[in-house]
Enzyme design. Structure first.
Site, PDB file in Angstrom:
ATOM      1  N   LYS A  52      12.485-110.088  -6.064  1.00 18.46           N
ATOM      2  CA  LYS A  52      13.242-109.473  -5.010  1.00 18.46           C
ATOM      3  C   LYS A  52      14.261-108.393  -5.200  1.00 18.46           C
ATOM      4  O   LYS A  52      14.097-107.159  -4.560  1.00 18.46           O
ATOM      5  CB  LYS A  52      14.534-110.700  -4.564  1.00 18.46           C
ATOM      6  CG  LYS A  52      13.900-111.706  -3.729  1.00 18.46           C
ATOM      7  CD  LYS A  52      14.707-113.120  -3.590  1.00 18.46           C
ATOM      8  CE  LYS A  52      13.701-114.184  -2.789  1.00 18.46           C
ATOM      9  NZ  LYS A  52      14.575-115.264  -2.735  1.00 18.46           N
ATOM     10  N   GLN A  96      20.078-117.966  -4.113  1.00 19.82           N
ATOM     11  CA  GLN A  96      19.043-118.623  -4.394  1.00 19.82           C
ATOM     12  C   GLN A  96      19.058-119.825  -4.586  1.00 19.82           C
ATOM     13  O   GLN A  96      20.016-120.315  -5.127  1.00 19.82           O
ATOM     14  CB  GLN A  96      18.228-117.840  -5.669  1.00 19.82           C
ATOM     15  CG  GLN A  96      17.121-118.309  -6.307  1.00 19.82           C
ATOM     16  CD  GLN A  96      15.994-117.652  -5.372  1.00 19.82           C
ATOM     17  OE1 GLN A  96      15.967-116.662  -4.398  1.00 19.82           O
ATOM     18  NE2 GLN A  96      14.701-118.575  -5.160  1.00 19.82           N
ATOM     19  N   ASP A 119      18.403-114.776   4.804  1.00 21.17           N
ATOM     20  CA  ASP A 119      17.409-115.524   4.646  1.00 21.17           C
ATOM     21  C   ASP A 119      17.026-116.214   5.956  1.00 21.17           C
ATOM     22  O   ASP A 119      16.148-117.068   6.061  1.00 21.17           O
ATOM     23  CB  ASP A 119      17.894-116.919   3.615  1.00 21.17           C
ATOM     24  CG  ASP A 119      17.451-116.415   2.304  1.00 21.17           C
ATOM     25  OD1 ASP A 119      16.096-116.218   2.147  1.00 21.17           O
ATOM     26  OD2 ASP A 119      18.182-116.950   1.330  1.00 21.17           O
TER      27      ASP A 119
HETATM   28  N1  GUN Z   1      14.043-120.504  -3.111  1.00 14.28           N
HETATM   29  C1  GUN Z   1      12.825-120.710  -2.729  1.00 14.28           C
HETATM   30  N2  GUN Z   1      12.733-119.878  -1.641  1.00 14.28           N
HETATM   31  C2  GUN Z   1      13.620-119.370  -1.186  1.00 14.28           C
HETATM   32  C3  GUN Z   1      14.146-118.677  -0.460  1.00 14.28           C
HETATM   33  O1  GUN Z   1      13.249-118.095   0.523  1.00 14.28           O
HETATM   34  N3  GUN Z   1      15.334-118.071  -0.070  1.00 14.28           N
HETATM   35  C4  GUN Z   1      16.169-118.510  -1.314  1.00 14.28           C
HETATM   36  N4  GUN Z   1      17.444-118.193  -0.712  1.00 14.28           N
HETATM   37  N5  GUN Z   1      16.091-119.393  -2.023  1.00 14.28           N
HETATM   38  C5  GUN Z   1      14.695-119.818  -2.197  1.00 14.28           C
END
Ligand code: GUN
Length: 279
Positions: A52, A96, A119
């Site tokens: 990211k 996350q 998200d």
């Molecule tokens: N963990 C696995 N996929 C995601 C996601 O799309 N967003 C977040 N915040 N955590 C994750």
């Protein structure tokens, strides 16, 4: 032979479009920043978080990194979220997942300001999605829609079957397909006669979380198959919810794993970050 839907290529196209858009915003004096919070150091989460940050760097979004110890108390994380909610320099906030067990995921996700919910997990974002209002879209399902559109696969009027009803993929996927005027069915672990239902699908979305579960018996001849799963097979190679070799000769188009849906999730997160400054 099935057409391979190249998620890597489509993700790169969108990244380049976003990079240009962000540079235009910069020229107009608008910067974009994303706060990324990781609690603990789960190896898979660290890989996702790093990817990211790399995507942010490529596109020209500033990423602010918050790495908290695994034993951080929930109150401390909530305090950090409040500070970031109030900070006008911060456009998006991402916590996350998964969080350590002593934390309540629901409480944490609801603490993020809906204005910064890149998200798309906050109940307000989810509500807006189902009402057809503008708002942050859940990243993986939004990525699937882009894969279909950019591969010139018509969605309107199509029979779409989603296998899996998670809050992150299955449910928002249904809302987005409905928005595109598809006829939508969500199947799940309690569905009876699953093969009969999946065989109706013009577009089959596998988001079930079971390695290679979708075999040829589940798929209609000429269907489009989108594989959201990611697993390791018996040879430690990446694979999806779909048994790719078993279905590829039967279908019109299919996403590979890796290189299908995976690269799209981060790109749609970037799109949500840019969305915070679009008007
Ligand atoms: N963990 C696995 N996929 C995601 C996601 O799309 N967003 C977040 N915040 N955590 C994750």
């Amino acid at each position: 032979m099935a057409k391979l839907i190249d998620g890597k290529k489509i993700a790169q196209e969108i990244k380049d479009e976003l990079k240009e858009e962000v540079s235009r915003f910069k020229e107009a004096g608008r910067k974009i920043s994303l706060a990324v919070i990781q609690v603990g150091n789960d190896a898979a989460s660290s890989v996702y978080v790093n990817n990211k940050k790399k995507a942010c760097e490529y596109i020209g979004i500033e990423s602010l990194s918050y790495q908290l110890a695994a034993d951080t108390v929930q109150e401390e994380l909530l305090k950090l979220i409040t500070t970031l909610n109030e900070d006008e320099q911060v456009n998006g906030i991402l916590v996350q997942l998964p969080l350590p067990e002593h934390m309540d995921e629901d409480t944490i996700l609801k603490a993020i300001s809906p204005k910064k919910d890149v998200d798309g997990f906050h109940p307000i974002s989810v509500g807006r999605l189902w009402l057809g209002e503008k708002g942050f879209l859940s990243c993986t399902p939004a990525g699937v829609i882009q894969l279909l559109k950019r591969s010139n696969i018509e969605i309107e009027g199509k029979e779409c079957v989603i296998v899996g009803r998670s809050n992150i993929v299955g449910k928002p996927m249904a809302a987005l397909l409905l928005r595109e005027n598809a006829t939508v069915t969500i199947a799940h672990s309690k569905t009876k006669n699953l093969q009969e239902i999946t065989k109706r699908a013009d577009i089959l979305i596998a988001a079930v979380g079971k390695k290679k579960m979708i075999t040829a018996e589940y798929v209609k001849e000429g269907a489009v198959v989108i594989d959201v799963g990611i697993h390791r097979d018996e040879n430690n190679r990446l694979c999806g919810d779909v048994d790719f070799e078993a279905v590829e000769d039967k279908v019109l188009a299919i996403t590979p794993v890796p290189g299908g849906v995976g690269p799209m999730t981060i790109v749609m997160l970037m799109d949500n970050c840019v969305e915070t400054v679009r008007n």
